[in-house]
Scaffold this motif. Structure first.
Motif, PDB file in Angstrom:
ATOM      1  N   PHE A  83       0.838  -1.194   0.000  1.00 45.96           N
ATOM      2  CA  PHE A  83       0.000   0.000   0.000  1.00 45.96           C
ATOM      3  C   PHE A  83       0.871   1.241   0.000  1.00 45.96           C
ATOM      4  N   ASP A  84       0.245   2.364  -0.312  1.00 43.62           N
ATOM      5  CA  ASP A  84       0.964   3.641  -0.362  1.00 43.62           C
ATOM      6  C   ASP A  84       1.226   4.146   1.050  1.00 43.62           C
ATOM      7  N   SER A  85       2.301   4.907   1.203  1.00 41.45           N
ATOM      8  CA  SER A  85       2.670   5.401   2.535  1.00 41.45           C
ATOM      9  C   SER A  85       1.619   6.334   3.131  1.00 41.45           C
ATOM     10  N   SER A  86       0.817   6.996   2.307  1.00 43.35           N
ATOM     11  CA  SER A  86      -0.211   7.902   2.824  1.00 43.35           C
ATOM     12  C   SER A  86      -1.275   7.156   3.624  1.00 43.35           C
ATOM     13  N   VAL A  87      -1.405   5.844   3.395  1.00 45.72           N
ATOM     14  CA  VAL A  87      -2.390   5.049   4.129  1.00 45.72           C
ATOM     15  C   VAL A  87      -2.081   5.057   5.625  1.00 45.72           C
ATOM     16  N   LEU A  88      -0.792   5.046   5.989  1.00 46.20           N
ATOM     17  CA  LEU A  88      -0.424   5.055   7.405  1.00 46.20           C
ATOM     18  C   LEU A  88      -0.838   6.357   8.070  1.00 46.20           C
ATOM     19  N   SER A  89      -0.688   7.475   7.368  1.00 47.47           N
ATOM     20  CA  SER A  89      -1.109   8.766   7.909  1.00 47.47           C
ATOM     21  C   SER A  89      -2.627   8.790   8.114  1.00 47.47           C
ATOM     22  N   GLU A  90      -3.374   8.273   7.140  1.00 44.00           N
ATOM     23  CA  GLU A  90      -4.833   8.235   7.267  1.00 44.00           C
ATOM     24  C   GLU A  90      -5.247   7.327   8.424  1.00 44.00           C
ATOM     25  N   PHE A  91      -4.524   6.234   8.619  1.00 38.77           N
ATOM     26  CA  PHE A  91      -4.809   5.317   9.725  1.00 38.77           C
ATOM     27  C   PHE A  91      -4.613   6.006  11.069  1.00 38.77           C
ATOM     28  N   ARG A  92      -3.516   6.728  11.226  1.00 42.23           N
ATOM     29  CA  ARG A  92      -3.276   7.439  12.490  1.00 42.23           C
ATOM     30  C   ARG A  92      -4.335   8.498  12.736  1.00 42.23           C
ATOM     31  N   THR A  93      -4.739   9.189  11.672  1.00 46.67           N
ATOM     32  CA  THR A  93      -5.765  10.227  11.816  1.00 46.67           C
ATOM     33  C   THR A  93      -7.070   9.624  12.311  1.00 46.67           C
ATOM     34  N   ARG A  94      -7.438   8.479  11.790  1.00 45.89           N
ATOM     35  CA  ARG A  94      -8.679   7.833  12.233  1.00 45.89           C
ATOM     36  C   ARG A  94      -8.603   7.428  13.702  1.00 45.89           C
ATOM     37  N   LEU A  95      -7.466   6.917  14.124  1.00 48.53           N
ATOM     38  CA  LEU A  95      -7.334   6.527  15.525  1.00 48.53           C
ATOM     39  C   LEU A  95      -7.496   7.736  16.443  1.00 48.53           C
ATOM     40  N   VAL A  96      -6.871   8.848  16.074  1.00 49.86           N
ATOM     41  CA  VAL A  96      -6.965  10.056  16.903  1.00 49.86           C
ATOM     42  C   VAL A  96      -8.393  10.585  16.914  1.00 49.86           C
ATOM     43  N   GLU A  97      -9.047  10.616  15.765  1.00 50.16           N
ATOM     44  CA  GLU A  97     -10.412  11.141  15.683  1.00 50.16           C
ATOM     45  C   GLU A  97     -11.387  10.331  16.525  1.00 50.16           C
ATOM     46  N   HIS A  98     -11.112   9.045  16.716  1.00 50.28           N
ATOM     47  CA  HIS A  98     -12.019   8.179  17.480  1.00 50.28           C
ATOM     48  C   HIS A  98     -11.483   7.866  18.872  1.00 50.28           C
ATOM     49  N   GLY A  99     -10.480   8.604  19.324  1.00 48.61           N
ATOM     50  CA  GLY A  99      -9.976   8.432  20.679  1.00 48.61           C
ATOM     51  C   GLY A  99      -9.386   7.061  20.952  1.00 48.61           C
ATOM     52  N   MET A 100      -8.720   6.479  19.967  1.00 49.82           N
ATOM     53  CA  MET A 100      -8.184   5.131  20.110  1.00 49.82           C
ATOM     54  C   MET A 100      -6.647   5.138  20.178  1.00 49.82           C
ATOM     55  N   GLU A 101      -6.077   6.215  20.731  1.00 52.18           N
ATOM     56  CA  GLU A 101      -4.625   6.316  20.809  1.00 52.18           C
ATOM     57  C   GLU A 101      -4.004   5.185  21.634  1.00 52.18           C
ATOM     58  N   GLU A 102      -4.708   4.705  22.652  1.00 49.77           N
ATOM     59  CA  GLU A 102      -4.147   3.698  23.565  1.00 49.77           C
ATOM     60  C   GLU A 102      -4.476   2.266  23.139  1.00 49.77           C
ATOM     61  N   LYS A 103      -5.192   2.085  22.046  1.00 48.33           N
ATOM     62  CA  LYS A 103      -5.715   0.768  21.692  1.00 48.33           C
ATOM     63  C   LYS A 103      -4.621  -0.275  21.517  1.00 48.33           C
ATOM     64  N   VAL A 104      -3.563   0.037  20.768  1.00 47.96           N
ATOM     65  CA  VAL A 104      -2.551  -0.989  20.492  1.00 47.96           C
ATOM     66  C   VAL A 104      -1.831  -1.421  21.772  1.00 47.96           C
ATOM     67  N   LEU A 105      -1.583  -0.492  22.685  1.00 52.93           N
ATOM     68  CA  LEU A 105      -0.932  -0.855  23.946  1.00 52.93           C
ATOM     69  C   LEU A 105      -1.868  -1.698  24.805  1.00 52.93           C
ATOM     70  N   ASP A 106      -3.158  -1.359  24.811  1.00 48.90           N
ATOM     71  CA  ASP A 106      -4.135  -2.155  25.553  1.00 48.90           C
ATOM     72  C   ASP A 106      -4.184  -3.587  25.035  1.00 48.90           C
ATOM     73  N   LEU A 107      -4.178  -3.742  23.709  1.00 47.06           N
ATOM     74  CA  LEU A 107      -4.262  -5.083  23.122  1.00 47.06           C
ATOM     75  C   LEU A 107      -3.027  -5.906  23.452  1.00 47.06           C
ATOM     76  N   LEU A 108      -1.849  -5.288  23.370  1.00 51.90           N
ATOM     77  CA  LEU A 108      -0.632  -6.029  23.691  1.00 51.90           C
ATOM     78  C   LEU A 108      -0.606  -6.444  25.151  1.00 51.90           C
ATOM     79  N   LEU A 109      -0.939  -5.518  26.048  1.00 49.86           N
ATOM     80  CA  LEU A 109      -0.898  -5.839  27.473  1.00 49.86           C
ATOM     81  C   LEU A 109      -1.942  -6.889  27.832  1.00 49.86           C
TER      82      LEU A 109
END
Length: 556
Positions: A83-109
């Motif tokens: 995929f294009d590198s811009s997809v990663l930027s769009e992915f981060r934007t969606r996480l921030v817009e939906h308040g999911m900044e901590e999601k990946v750390l929660d899943l790992l822990l």
């Protein structure tokens, strides 16, 4: 040769933790209608692995397209175009817009808790370090003038070029605000710099007036750049009206707002000027919490649960929490939020090792009472003149009877003047010794510096004062100091975060996206530590010179 190479981290993560980030966990941020998009679980894993090597978005997508280890970890075919590198930027934007900044750390822990590698209780430690914002440092001439006004004009040119062409003298202003502020050298003369500030202030007010004219487009006033301009001008300029007309003046330094309310950049409005231990910077602070059980405690940390196959030794030290604040927020202000976050993850420690900046007597009592965690931290020493001088009678020389609400001085006299009060916004108890008792006392010079009155004591409420006295008594003990040395190794974690994932410098703009970056970096560091543990690699020493390593080798 290939068989001798280390087993790639990405492949090891897939084998040991299977599908760590399931798509369903990110469903809230991604719609179910329309053309299928990229798997959010795959994008999360790519972003985490990106931070294990401190890669750019472009380099990370290139690895995902051509790296067999990432193909394996993502479950992709070898001929998958990626995929294009811009997809990663769009992915981060969606996480921030939906308040999911901590999601990946929660899943790992959560995954590690299921495997017995993380749990509540035990020991943890927390420390902070500075983070430089992804913007240039600007002085007041550059910030409250040229660059802020230039950024606003750029935004207005894109949004309403026809309106701007009629509102301002474009040809004159393009010479003044066309180039970025760092491409020219400000005048050395103080008078000329003041003249430039006045000129910037006048032009800024003229632009704001044009946007609030009856025939102006109302939507322009809501542009973020315009809001920044208005805020910057309110805090740095003011206008006075005299017989000669309206006059623009710059606010004096003493009239500027406190640092917490002062913008540091027109491009990152969350960044602030910070100071810690003599260091000044523009940006944020990161607070990292990690487990730090010793070997004996870690050996029993799994309560009989099976460890991951192939791992030797106690479970690794894992990052359990990340907090990001602007640079003006004190460590003590984050103590409560850090503990509540750990409690929400069911990872609250029994003992939490902190430096003195995080703690106060009130926090020690409150955290223990409400959450059950013990703060292991030095507290401020007694501040009375007698305590500082190490001579005379400080407060501990007085016997306090809390039940009878009275104090007994070193000479045996009882003082009953006991009054609840509020000192600097904090509840306190003031005790005064009768001046008729104090004046003839032969020990008066060792007890008070007052020429006419008696000795005065200030105490905190009983529960807080007793905890404070106990902590001060403890921290003078060698055994307590040896125990508290556990916190010192936190410097190694901060060094790893800075050296491996580039945490010292923010990649993105804004507090939320910077916090998202820190969370991904924390997950990356945890995977690196898990990989070392799976491979039986012991913790390395940090900040050891090559010569010192040679000496250690020879000694062994």
């Amino acid at each position: 040769m290939a068989a001798r190479d280390p087993y790639p981290l990405a492949m090891r993560v897939r084998d040991e933790l299977s599908e760590l980030f399931a798509d369903a966990e990110f469903a809230e941020a991604f719609g179910t209608r329309g053309k299928p998009g990229w798997s959010p679980g795959q994008l999360a894993l790519v972003t985490v692995l990106q931070f294990t090597e401190n890669l750019t978005d472009r380099a990370a997508t290139h690895r995902g397209r051509h790296g067999m280890d990432l193909n394996y970890a993502l479950g992709m075919e070898l001929d998958d175009p990626g995929f294009d590198s811009s997809v990663l930027s769009e992915f981060r934007t969606r996480l921030v817009e939906h308040g999911m900044e901590e999601k990946v750390l929660d899943l790992l822990l959560t995954a590690l808790k299921d495997r017995g590698l993380a749990k509540a209780g035990g020991k943890q430690r927390t420390d902070s370090t500075r983070v430089l914002a992804a913007v240039r440092d600007l002085n007041r001439l550059e910030l409250a003038g040229g660059e802020t006004l230039r950024a606003t004009l750029e935004a207005l040119t894109c949004a309403a070029p026809d309106w701007l062409a009629d509102a301002v003298p474009v040809r004159e202003w393009v010479e003044r605000y066309g180039p970025r502020i760092h491409s020219w050298h400000p005048p050395a003369s103080t008078s000329k710099r003041e003249e430039m500030l006045w000129l910037y202030g006048r032009d800024g007010f003229a632009l704001l007036e044009a946007m609030h004219a009856p025939d102006a487009l109302i939507c322009l006033r809501e542009l973020p750049a315009v809001q920044v301009l208005r805020t910057m001008w309110v805090k740095n300029y003011h206008r006075t009206v005299s017989e000669a007309g309206a006059e623009v003046k710059r606010r004096e330094s003493k009239d500027l707002p406190p640092g917490r309310l002062r913008l540091a950049s027109p491009y990152d409005t969350d960044a602030r000027y910070g100071r810690k231990q003599g260091s000044w910077w523009t940006g944020y602070k990161i607070h990292i919490s990690e487990s730090c059980d010793d070997a004996d405690a870690q050996d029993s940390a799994t309560d009989g649960q099976a460890l991951i196959v192939g791992a030797d030794g106690p479970p690794p030290r894992l990052i359990t929490g990340i907090a990001t604040t602007d640079a003006t927020v004190t460590d003590a202000e984050t103590t409560g939020p850090v503990h509540h976050t750990l409690a929400a993850r069911d990872l609250l420690p029994a003992e939490h090792f902190l430096d003195s900046g995080y703690a106060s007597a009130e926090l020690i009592v409150g955290i223990k009472k409400n959450l059950g965690a013990t703060l292991v931290t030095p507290v401020l020493l007694k501040s009375s003149p007698q305590a500082r001088a190490g001579a005379g009678f400080d407060r501990t020389a007085f016997t306090i009877d809390w039940d009878k609400r009275q104090a007994t001085c070193p000479r045996g006299d009882t003082c009953t003047w006991w009054s609840p009060a509020t000192l600097r916004g904090t509840k306190a108890i003031v005790i005064k010794v009768n001046k008729e008792t104090c004046r003839p006392c032969p020990l008066r010079d060792q007890c008070t510096r007052s020429k006419t009155g008696g000795r005065t004591l200030s105490l905190q409420p009983r529960e807080v004062q007793e905890v404070l006295d106990h902590a001060r008594l403890q921290q003078g003990d060698e055994q307590w100091r040896a125990k508290y040395a556990t916190r010192a190794s936190m410097e190694g974690t901060i060094h790893q975060a800075v050296a491996v994932s580039g945490t010292r410098r923010a990649r993105y703009l804004g507090l939320q996206t910077t916090h998202l970056e820190h969370v991904f970096a924390a997950v990356a560091l945890n995977l690196i530590r898990l990989d070392a543990w799976w491979n039986g690699q012991p913790l390395d020493r940090t900040r050891v010179s090559h010569l010192a390593r040679l000496d250690l080798t020879l000694a062994a």
